[in-house]
Design an enzyme around this catalytic site. Sequence first.
Site, short mmCIF file in Angstrom:
data_model
loop_
_atom_site.label_atom_id
_atom_site.label_comp_id
_atom_site.label_asym_id
_atom_site.label_seq_id
_atom_site.Cartn_x
_atom_site.Cartn_y
_atom_site.Cartn_z
N THR A 182 4.93 0.63 13.56
CA THR A 182 3.49 0.51 13.81
C THR A 182 3.06 0.94 15.21
O THR A 182 3.84 0.85 16.17
CB THR A 182 3.06 -0.97 13.60
OG1 THR A 182 1.70 -1.13 13.98
CG2 THR A 182 3.89 -1.92 14.45
N ASP A 183 1.80 1.35 15.31
CA ASP A 183 1.20 1.65 16.61
C ASP A 183 1.07 0.37 17.46
O ASP A 183 0.91 0.44 18.67
CB ASP A 183 -0.19 2.28 16.42
CG ASP A 183 -1.14 1.40 15.61
OD1 ASP A 183 -0.66 0.67 14.71
OD2 ASP A 183 -2.35 1.44 15.85
N TYR B 153 6.25 -7.73 6.97
CA TYR B 153 5.29 -8.84 7.15
C TYR B 153 4.12 -8.21 7.92
O TYR B 153 4.27 -7.85 9.08
CB TYR B 153 5.94 -9.96 7.95
CG TYR B 153 5.03 -11.14 8.16
CD1 TYR B 153 5.22 -12.33 7.47
CD2 TYR B 153 3.95 -11.07 9.04
CE1 TYR B 153 4.38 -13.42 7.64
CE2 TYR B 153 3.09 -12.14 9.22
CZ TYR B 153 3.32 -13.31 8.53
OH TYR B 153 2.48 -14.38 8.71
N ASP C 14 14.29 -10.06 -1.84
CA ASP C 14 13.48 -10.84 -0.90
C ASP C 14 14.05 -10.68 0.51
O ASP C 14 15.15 -11.15 0.81
CB ASP C 14 13.47 -12.32 -1.31
CG ASP C 14 12.57 -13.16 -0.42
OD1 ASP C 14 12.12 -12.65 0.63
OD2 ASP C 14 12.31 -14.32 -0.76
N TYR D 274 3.18 -9.82 15.76
CA TYR D 274 3.51 -8.78 14.76
C TYR D 274 4.14 -7.57 15.46
O TYR D 274 5.20 -7.08 15.05
CB TYR D 274 2.23 -8.40 14.01
CG TYR D 274 2.32 -7.12 13.20
CD1 TYR D 274 3.02 -7.08 11.99
CD2 TYR D 274 1.69 -5.95 13.63
CE1 TYR D 274 3.09 -5.90 11.25
CE2 TYR D 274 1.76 -4.78 12.90
CZ TYR D 274 2.46 -4.76 11.71
OH TYR D 274 2.54 -3.59 10.97
N GLN E 259 0.83 -1.22 0.00
CA GLN E 259 0.00 0.00 0.00
C GLN E 259 0.86 1.27 0.00
O GLN E 259 0.66 2.18 -0.79
CB GLN E 259 -0.87 0.05 1.25
CG GLN E 259 -1.87 -1.05 1.39
CD GLN E 259 -2.91 -0.65 2.41
OE1 GLN E 259 -3.79 0.16 2.12
NE2 GLN E 259 -2.83 -1.20 3.61
N TRP F 68 -3.39 1.94 11.12
CA TRP F 68 -4.64 1.77 10.37
C TRP F 68 -4.52 2.27 8.92
O TRP F 68 -5.29 3.12 8.48
CB TRP F 68 -5.78 2.52 11.07
CG TRP F 68 -6.12 2.07 12.44
CD1 TRP F 68 -5.33 1.40 13.34
CD2 TRP F 68 -7.38 2.27 13.12
NE1 TRP F 68 -6.01 1.19 14.51
CE2 TRP F 68 -7.27 1.71 14.40
CE3 TRP F 68 -8.58 2.88 12.76
CZ2 TRP F 68 -8.31 1.73 15.33
CZ3 TRP F 68 -9.62 2.91 13.67
CH2 TRP F 68 -9.48 2.34 14.94
N LYS G 23 7.94 -6.04 15.03
CA LYS G 23 8.15 -4.65 14.57
C LYS G 23 8.97 -3.88 15.61
O LYS G 23 9.81 -3.06 15.26
CB LYS G 23 6.80 -3.96 14.30
CG LYS G 23 6.01 -4.51 13.13
CD LYS G 23 6.65 -4.26 11.77
CE LYS G 23 6.57 -2.82 11.32
NZ LYS G 23 7.13 -2.65 9.94
#
Length: 293
Positions: free
Chosen positions: A103-104, A63, A37, A127, A11, A153, A131
Amino acid sequence: MKILVTGKNGQLGRSIQKLISNYDYHEFILTGREELDLSSSEIISKYFETHSHFDIIINCAAYTAVDRAEDEADLADEINHLAVKKLAEFANSQNAKLIHISTDYVFDGKNESLYLESDNPNPINVYGKTKLHGETAVLETMSDNAMIIRTSWVYSEFGNNFVKTMLKLGNERSEISVVSDQIGSPTFASDLAKAILNIVSNDNFNKKSFPTEIYHFSNLGETSWSEFAVEIFKVANLECKVNFISSGQYPRPAHRPHNTTLNKEKITNQFKLQIPYWQESLLDFIRIYNSPN
Ligand SMILES: NC(=O)c1ccc[n+]([C@@H]2O[C@H](COP(=O)([O-])OP(=O)(O)OC[C@H]3O[C@@H](n4cnc5c(N)ncnc54)[C@H](OP(=O)(O)O)[C@@H]3O)[C@@H](O)[C@H]2O)c1
């Protein structure tokens, strides 16, 4: 500048790709799994033996399958932690800068107020743990020249995400149930992509030694998934009733934090960014999504 972007098919990667023609004074090298990769440290080493002299690496690859990660912890760690360490080591050896996305979900979500960059992380799922290990690897490897941007999000016109799922369900069903006890801020990937490309051209970031630090970025404001769904149906003119349910009524393999709304003042002030409220960006997204081009 020569800029390496990983995760070109994700995204954020695709949102950056969409904008790079406005920055044609930089050279962008875009890589996906096929070219680089990140699940194999040997492949990463080999890639950098033949590709070098990058000024900036923007790591959008990750991931991101939060539930699947509970059963694939090693693979998630390989990509979200060990590969990130390799990227940081390479950036260090080349005097390149690194922008790494996190990430949060490094937080446990128990804060009453917005999360600051200095708040203690305490991930409650695999996850989030992988991270966080990635963040730590960057901080330990690069005392300067790296930037960790935590976001939350994320949605876009690309790939799968909550907004696209709601638009699909809203067309198919007359009512759906969505959890109301998880609070956070949506992020239109296009807004984050713009912010990253602004930062890349920012004098402060480009000075010889930029201190490595963590920053938070999402759209402004906060909401729950259920209120987010209501707003999506409203702006998309879909007649679909949203039943507010608790996380307990929608059990999933990975635990989700309760409230991970991020405080964005640091990134806004330091890079003079203007971040739109989530409702504004959702409207923008719906316009783009519904436009024929
Ligand atoms: N999505 C969210 O809600 C969210 C929330 C908070 C933070 N974030 C963070 O924001 C960043 C961007 O997320 P996103 O939403 O753009 O994620 P995304 O759409 O899932 O994209 C991630 C990309 O990483 C690539 N990737 C996965 N494994 C790889 C491997 N072994 N080698 C090379 N590439 C690999 C994927 O490749 P394929 O396309 O080939 O699978 C995919 O294109 C990530 O760091 C993520 O952790 C995301």
